[in-house]
Design an enzyme around this catalytic site. Structure first.
Site, short mmCIF file in Angstrom:
data_model
loop_
_atom_site.label_atom_id
_atom_site.label_comp_id
_atom_site.label_asym_id
_atom_site.label_seq_id
_atom_site.Cartn_x
_atom_site.Cartn_y
_atom_site.Cartn_z
N CYS A 35 41.20 111.96 26.02
CA CYS A 35 39.79 111.72 25.78
C CYS A 35 38.97 112.74 26.54
CB CYS A 35 39.44 110.30 26.24
SG CYS A 35 37.72 109.85 25.94
N LEU A 36 37.94 113.28 25.88
CA LEU A 36 37.08 114.25 26.56
C LEU A 36 36.35 113.62 27.75
CD1 LEU A 36 35.56 116.13 23.48
CD2 LEU A 36 37.46 116.83 24.96
N GLY A 72 37.50 114.61 17.87
CA GLY A 72 36.49 113.60 17.66
C GLY A 72 35.59 113.50 18.88
N GLN A 116 29.62 109.35 24.29
CA GLN A 116 30.24 110.35 25.15
C GLN A 116 29.26 111.48 25.50
OE1 GLN A 116 33.94 110.68 22.53
NE2 GLN A 116 34.67 111.22 24.58
N HIS A 164 34.84 103.81 21.27
CA HIS A 164 33.76 104.29 22.14
C HIS A 164 32.43 103.63 21.80
CE1 HIS A 164 35.48 107.30 24.74
NE2 HIS A 164 36.05 107.94 23.73
N HIS A 219 39.98 105.41 17.84
CA HIS A 219 39.62 105.84 19.20
C HIS A 219 38.10 106.03 19.30
CE1 HIS A 219 40.34 108.28 22.96
NE2 HIS A 219 39.13 108.70 22.61
N GLU A 220 37.53 106.75 18.33
CA GLU A 220 36.08 107.03 18.38
C GLU A 220 35.26 105.77 18.16
OE1 GLU A 220 35.28 109.73 19.72
OE2 GLU A 220 37.20 110.73 19.45
#
Length: 176
Positions: free
Chosen positions: A98-99, A49, A54, A144, A140-141
């Site tokens: 997480c990226l 994701g 991000q 963000h 999670h997304e």
């Protein structure tokens, strides 16, 4: 398509609430290109994701592979202006990374059964009933988009670990 630069923890875009997209935004070829670039970027970094903040875009948009066990044949979908509705109160703790916070993992409690109400990339209303891993990814997304990082959801920092240590000592927990 392009690989986009991923914002890392500490950048203000990751702590700001993103703005809703309007129908006109979705007709803009630049928005469609952003979606395609986000999917390519997610794949490049082996993510499941990626949220628009991000990649330095304060928009309520994320792309994700929402299968319970995403693999090479899993299609990524664009989820726009999502609303998360828990189906019950059951939560499960699970490992997250997480990226935007590379090489770190931690245990995060999340609702294990949710419905996501959103728009797709054409502006059509969609609903996804998601459980377990897919539900975790969507929550999670969506976090963000509200300026929330997975650290903020952790109930204890005892599980916080570097990816290398996670792989050495905890990855076997995922197989149980």
């Amino acid at each position: 398509m392009s690989i986009l630069k991923v914002a890392r923890m500490g950048h203000p875009v990751l702590r700001a609430r993103a703005r809703d997209l309007e129908a006109a935004d979705l007709r803009d070829p630049l928005t469609q290109k952003l979606i395609d670039d986000m999917i390519e970027t997610m794949h490049e970094y082996h993510g499941v994701g990626l949220a628009a903040p991000q990649v330095h875009e304060g928009l309520r948009l994320f792309v994700a592979m929402l299968d319970e066990e995403p693999g090479p044949d899993t299609d990524a979908v664009a989820v726009i202006n999502p609303e998360i509705v828990p189906n019950g109160q059951a939560k499960e703790s699970g490992w997250e990374g997480c990226l935007s916070i590379p090489d770190i993992r931690g245990m995060v409690p999340r609702f294990s059964d949710i419905t996501v109400k959103a728009l797709d990339r054409t502006g059509k209303k969609v609903e996804y009933r998601l459980k377990k891993f897919a539900a975790r990814v969507a929550q999670h997304e969506t976090d963000h988009l509200d300026g929330v990082l997975f650290f903020d959801r952790m109930t204890s920092f005892e599980s916080l670990t570097f990816l290398e240590e996670y792989s050495r000592y905890h990855a076997k927990d995922d197989d149980d």
